[in-house]
Scaffold this motif. Structure first.
Motif: not given
Length: 218
Positions: A1-18
């Motif tokens: 899994m890429s770093l970007k996909n990893t961040l997107n998979s975590l609930d903590f970062f769900k509110t962030l824009k791309e």
């Protein structure tokens, strides 16, 4: 899994824009680490905010006789770091943290994270929620160690962490709860006689979750 996909998979970062995720990628890294790897020691200073992406971690302390005192497990999609002071650029560990199985770890430069996100009111609520969850774990720990009797200890673990209870050996559960193996067996048999649980091929099945929760919260 890429770093970007990893961040997107975590609930903590769900509110962030791309664009914010891309910015976060620039100050982050991921690692695959083996079981028993020690992430940090009690009172150790760290410059990274660390998340458990996948796997299982264990928080514990060491007493004056070099005995391991189990605190709690930390599951995937969770913050591993202990945030006790948001005004510092370093994080002090409350306990030792080791991996209980092979795991994937996300590390973020904490000083840059504070400047680029927290100081701009991004992810502040998420961080407060994680701090609150840590506080709840410590509250449960105090109850387990100083207030609850053996029945309450077992009931609380069954109600809150049945999967782990069934995964561990009974001897290890006794060590975690600081009760004798014979006491654990008596409590399980009592709960089974009262039709609150059943035990099939060594695995516990909860029959009356409401009653079990009531016992654990008494």
């Amino acid at each position: 899994m890429s770093l970007k996909n990893t961040l997107n998979s975590l609930d903590f970062f769900k509110t962030l824009k791309e664009k914010e995720i891309i910015l976060l990628c620039s100050i982050s890294s991921i690692q695959s680490l083996n079981e028993n790897y020690i992430l940090h020691y009690e009172k150790e200073q760290s410059s990274s905010l660390v998340f458990l992406v996948n796997g299982l971690a264990k928080a514990y302390k060491i007493d004056k006789h070099s005995n391991e005192i189990f605190l709690y497990y930390i599951y995937k999609n969770s913050l591993l770091s202990d945030i006790t002071d948001i005004n510092n650029n370093t994080i002090t560990s409350y306990s030792n943290i080791s991996l209980a199985e092979d795991s994937i770890i996300l590390s973020i430069n904490y000083a840059q994270f504070r400047n680029l996100f927290l100081h701009k009111n991004l992810l502040c609520l998420e961080l407060l929620q994680e701090i609150a969850l840590k506080s709840q774990k410590l509250d449960s720990l105090v109850n387990r160690e100083f207030i609850f009797d053996a029945v309450q200890k077992v009931a609380q673990m069954l109600e809150s962490d049945l999967e782990m209870f069934n995964k561990l050996k009974r001897h290890d559960i006794s060590l975690i709860l600081h009760i004798q193996p014979a006491t654990l067996s008596r409590v399980l048999n009592r709960l089974k006689r009262n039709n609150i649980i059943d035990i099939i091929q060594g695995k516990v099945i909860i029959l009356n979750k409401d009653e079990l929760k009531e016992i654990g919260n008494d």
